[in-house]
Design a protein around this motif. Structure first.
Motif, PDB file in Angstrom:
ATOM      1  N   SER A 141       0.169  -8.442  13.860  1.00 33.45           N
ATOM      2  CA  SER A 141      -0.659  -9.417  13.149  1.00 33.45           C
ATOM      3  C   SER A 141      -1.878  -8.743  12.532  1.00 33.45           C
ATOM      4  O   SER A 141      -2.279  -9.062  11.406  1.00 33.45           O
ATOM      5  CB  SER A 141      -1.093 -10.544  14.102  1.00 33.45           C
ATOM      6  OG  SER A 141      -1.893 -10.038  15.163  1.00 33.45           O
ATOM      7  N   HIS A 142      -2.472  -7.789  13.270  1.00 29.87           N
ATOM      8  CA  HIS A 142      -3.602  -7.033  12.727  1.00 29.87           C
ATOM      9  C   HIS A 142      -3.198  -6.295  11.454  1.00 29.87           C
ATOM     10  O   HIS A 142      -3.845  -6.413  10.414  1.00 29.87           O
ATOM     11  CB  HIS A 142      -4.101  -6.016  13.764  1.00 29.87           C
ATOM     12  CG  HIS A 142      -5.244  -6.521  14.596  1.00 29.87           C
ATOM     13  ND1 HIS A 142      -6.515  -6.610  14.126  1.00 29.87           N
ATOM     14  CD2 HIS A 142      -5.283  -6.961  15.879  1.00 29.87           C
ATOM     15  CE1 HIS A 142      -7.315  -7.070  15.076  1.00 29.87           C
ATOM     16  NE2 HIS A 142      -6.577  -7.296  16.153  1.00 29.87           N
ATOM     17  N   VAL A 143      -2.124  -5.526  11.537  1.00 27.13           N
ATOM     18  CA  VAL A 143      -1.735  -4.648  10.429  1.00 27.13           C
ATOM     19  C   VAL A 143      -1.293  -5.454   9.210  1.00 27.13           C
ATOM     20  O   VAL A 143      -1.753  -5.217   8.082  1.00 27.13           O
ATOM     21  CB  VAL A 143      -0.616  -3.682  10.877  1.00 27.13           C
ATOM     22  CG1 VAL A 143      -0.092  -2.892   9.679  1.00 27.13           C
ATOM     23  CG2 VAL A 143      -1.124  -2.735  11.956  1.00 27.13           C
ATOM     24  N   VAL A 144      -0.378  -6.401   9.426  1.00 26.59           N
ATOM     25  CA  VAL A 144       0.175  -7.162   8.305  1.00 26.59           C
ATOM     26  C   VAL A 144      -0.914  -7.952   7.584  1.00 26.59           C
ATOM     27  O   VAL A 144      -1.046  -7.899   6.349  1.00 26.59           O
ATOM     28  CB  VAL A 144       1.299  -8.093   8.789  1.00 26.59           C
ATOM     29  CG1 VAL A 144       1.741  -9.026   7.657  1.00 26.59           C
ATOM     30  CG2 VAL A 144       2.484  -7.284   9.298  1.00 26.59           C
ATOM     31  N   LEU A 145      -1.714  -8.700   8.349  1.00 27.87           N
ATOM     32  CA  LEU A 145      -2.732  -9.524   7.710  1.00 27.87           C
ATOM     33  C   LEU A 145      -3.862  -8.682   7.125  1.00 27.87           C
ATOM     34  O   LEU A 145      -4.477  -9.071   6.126  1.00 27.87           O
ATOM     35  CB  LEU A 145      -3.282 -10.544   8.705  1.00 27.87           C
ATOM     36  CG  LEU A 145      -2.297 -11.693   8.978  1.00 27.87           C
ATOM     37  CD1 LEU A 145      -2.721 -12.524  10.164  1.00 27.87           C
ATOM     38  CD2 LEU A 145      -2.177 -12.580   7.752  1.00 27.87           C
ATOM     39  N   SER A 146      -4.126  -7.529   7.730  1.00 26.46           N
ATOM     40  CA  SER A 146      -5.147  -6.643   7.150  1.00 26.46           C
ATOM     41  C   SER A 146      -4.712  -6.140   5.777  1.00 26.46           C
ATOM     42  O   SER A 146      -5.513  -6.105   4.828  1.00 26.46           O
ATOM     43  CB  SER A 146      -5.424  -5.461   8.074  1.00 26.46           C
ATOM     44  OG  SER A 146      -6.057  -5.890   9.260  1.00 26.46           O
ATOM     45  N   VAL A 147      -3.444  -5.739   5.658  1.00 21.20           N
ATOM     46  CA  VAL A 147      -2.934  -5.273   4.363  1.00 21.20           C
ATOM     47  C   VAL A 147      -3.055  -6.374   3.315  1.00 21.20           C
ATOM     48  O   VAL A 147      -3.499  -6.139   2.182  1.00 21.20           O
ATOM     49  CB  VAL A 147      -1.472  -4.801   4.498  1.00 21.20           C
ATOM     50  CG1 VAL A 147      -0.866  -4.547   3.121  1.00 21.20           C
ATOM     51  CG2 VAL A 147      -1.392  -3.536   5.345  1.00 21.20           C
ATOM     52  N   ILE A 148      -2.678  -7.597   3.694  1.00 19.62           N
ATOM     53  CA  ILE A 148      -2.729  -8.712   2.743  1.00 19.62           C
ATOM     54  C   ILE A 148      -4.166  -9.033   2.352  1.00 19.62           C
ATOM     55  O   ILE A 148      -4.503  -9.161   1.160  1.00 19.62           O
ATOM     56  CB  ILE A 148      -2.045  -9.957   3.348  1.00 19.62           C
ATOM     57  CG1 ILE A 148      -0.547  -9.694   3.553  1.00 19.62           C
ATOM     58  CG2 ILE A 148      -2.259 -11.173   2.455  1.00 19.62           C
ATOM     59  CD1 ILE A 148       0.179 -10.795   4.299  1.00 19.62           C
TER      60      ILE A 148
END
Length: 452
Positions: A141-148
């Protein structure tokens, strides 16, 4: 092997630190770099990472063993991350404290938006009590939402700032923003995480997360608007200065034209007296004198004294530069405009055209056309200026921007013209096609036909 809760406590702060520095770097892309930038960023990144790791380890793992509640220490630890990041930016880039604070507070807030969205998504999927129970879900959740979120932040925040050259910040209100980020972004975020152990209902935790997210977005918008408000104030000050200079120049030009006209009248009178006297004179010399002063009779009489003065001034410049200035003007159509406004509009437009045509190599294309006409029964006046140019033009916000090799220099003068026309309820549009630059202003006339 670390127990699951302990592993999560290690992963979450570490991921957050990495995200914070990535988000900060988004805002540093156009900043002027210091010499030996690569070495500087490597050293400061290593030192900042060590200091941050020490602060987080102290506040999350050591102090809880000594004190019952280490909340204040955790606030200090994350505030230290912000401090270390600011020092790192100043060490790697040639910027002021205020610019470094802007980049770091904006990046920190963007990271918290991503973190808040990640936490909210886990609460919706797993519930408040189990939101942090799966380390893999936390990481993903950290990685995916950070990229977005970082991609959206670059598109909606960083790119407009870079396009408008607002990367350098000199505003002491950044201290207020820093305090706001510490209170709203850091303290409120840690408070939300702390209440999980008190058995607060899931809906209340979700509500607090949404409030935190809204506060982060408000902080970002406030920072963004602060930059553009400063730019707007600078633009208004520059335009007002240009208008004042235009008014002063108009007064000087009027005095000069009047003096020249008086001198020309005297020369004509002396020539006529010589011819009547029957004295032996050089007819060729007299013809040359008449041709020299004849340029003043060639200026178009438009029915507007101010426009006549402008055309007289610019015609002399064009004559000297080998540029043809043609004019078809109904000067009375602009009689409602004050003299300073007329000079600012037409003087700048023709001067920009002269700057462009001056560098045109083909003598046949060294020409400028000016047309001022009424638009039938619609109560509008159209002002059109056309000129040739060489080189490539780039446009920004509908106005040409000076580029290397371009002969046009449209800056605050062009903005001043647009602001002036829009102040009368009109529109100003420019475009360039096939080597010809077009400026078109459409201005409504007052209903009573008098001065505005």
């Amino acid at each position: 092997m670390l127990a699951l809760p302990r592993l999560l406590r290690v992963l979450d702060p570490a991921l957050s630190v990495i995200e914070i520095f990535v988000a900060i770097l988004l805002f540093c892309g156009r900043l002027p770099r210091r010499d030996r930038f690569a070495q500087a960023i490597a050293v400061t990144a290593a030192l900042t990472a060590l200091a941050t790791a020490g602060a987080i380890a102290l506040s999350y793992f050591v102090l809880p063993q000594l004190f019952r509640d280490a909340f204040v220490m955790q606030v200090l630890a994350w505030s230290s991350v912000l401090l270390f990041a600011t020092i790192a930016v100043m060490a790697c880039y040639e910027v002021s404290l205020w610019t470094a604070l802007y980049c770091c507070t904006a990046g920190y807030t963007v990271q918290n938006v991503a973190s808040a969205l990640a936490a909210t998504s886990r609460i919706l999927v797993y519930g408040a009590n189990r939101a942090n129970s799966d380390p893999m879900a936390v990481v993903l959740s950290h990685v995916v939402l950070s990229v977005i979120v970082f991609a959206i932040a670059y598109w909606k925040l960083v790119h407009p700032i870079e396009q408008n050259n607002l990367t350098i910040v000199e505003n002491r209100l950044m201290l207020l923003v820093l305090a706001l980020v510490i209170l709203v972004v850091i303290v409120f975020d840690l408070a939300n995480k702390s209440i999980l152990r008190f058995g607060v209902p899931s809906y209340l935790i979700l509500l607090l997360r949404l409030v935190h997210l809204a506060l982060c977005l408000f902080t970002l918008v406030m920072q963004f608007e602060m930059l553009f408000a400063k730019r707007l104030r600078d633009d208004v000050a520059a335009i007002n200065l240009i208008r004042a200079e235009d008014e002063h120049q108009l007064r000087l030009t009027r005095e000069s034209i009047d003096a020249v006209n008086d001198r020309v009248a005297q020369i004509r009178e002396q020539v006529a007296r010589l011819e009547r006297s029957g004295s032996a004179v050089d007819r060729d010399a007299i013809a040359r004198i008449e041709r020299s002063v004849g340029v003043y009779d060639s200026v178009v009489r438009t029915g507007n004294d101010v426009i006549d003065v402008i055309l007289a001034e610019k015609s002399l410049v064009c004559e000297r530069e080998g540029i043809t200035l043609t004019c078809i003007a109904d000067g009375a159509a602009l009689s409602f405009m004050p003299a300073a406004d007329l000079y600012s509009l037409l003087g700048n437009a023709i001067e920009n055209a002269i700057d462009a045509v001056r560098d045109v190599s083909d003598p046949e294309m060294r020409s400028i056309g000016l047309v001022i006409r009424r638009m039938g029964l619609r109560g509008m006046v159209a002002v059109n200026v056309e000129n040739y140019y060489e080189g490539e033009l780039e446009f920004e916000n509908g106005l040409p921007r000076t580029t290397k090799g371009s002969a046009l220099v449209h800056g605050y003068g062009m903005r001043s013209m647009r602001a002036l026309v829009e102040g009368y309820g009109g529109t100003l549009a420019v475009h360039a096609r096939n080597g010809v630059f077009h400026l078109n202003a459409l201005i409504p006339t007052p209903a009573d036909g008098g001065a505005a």
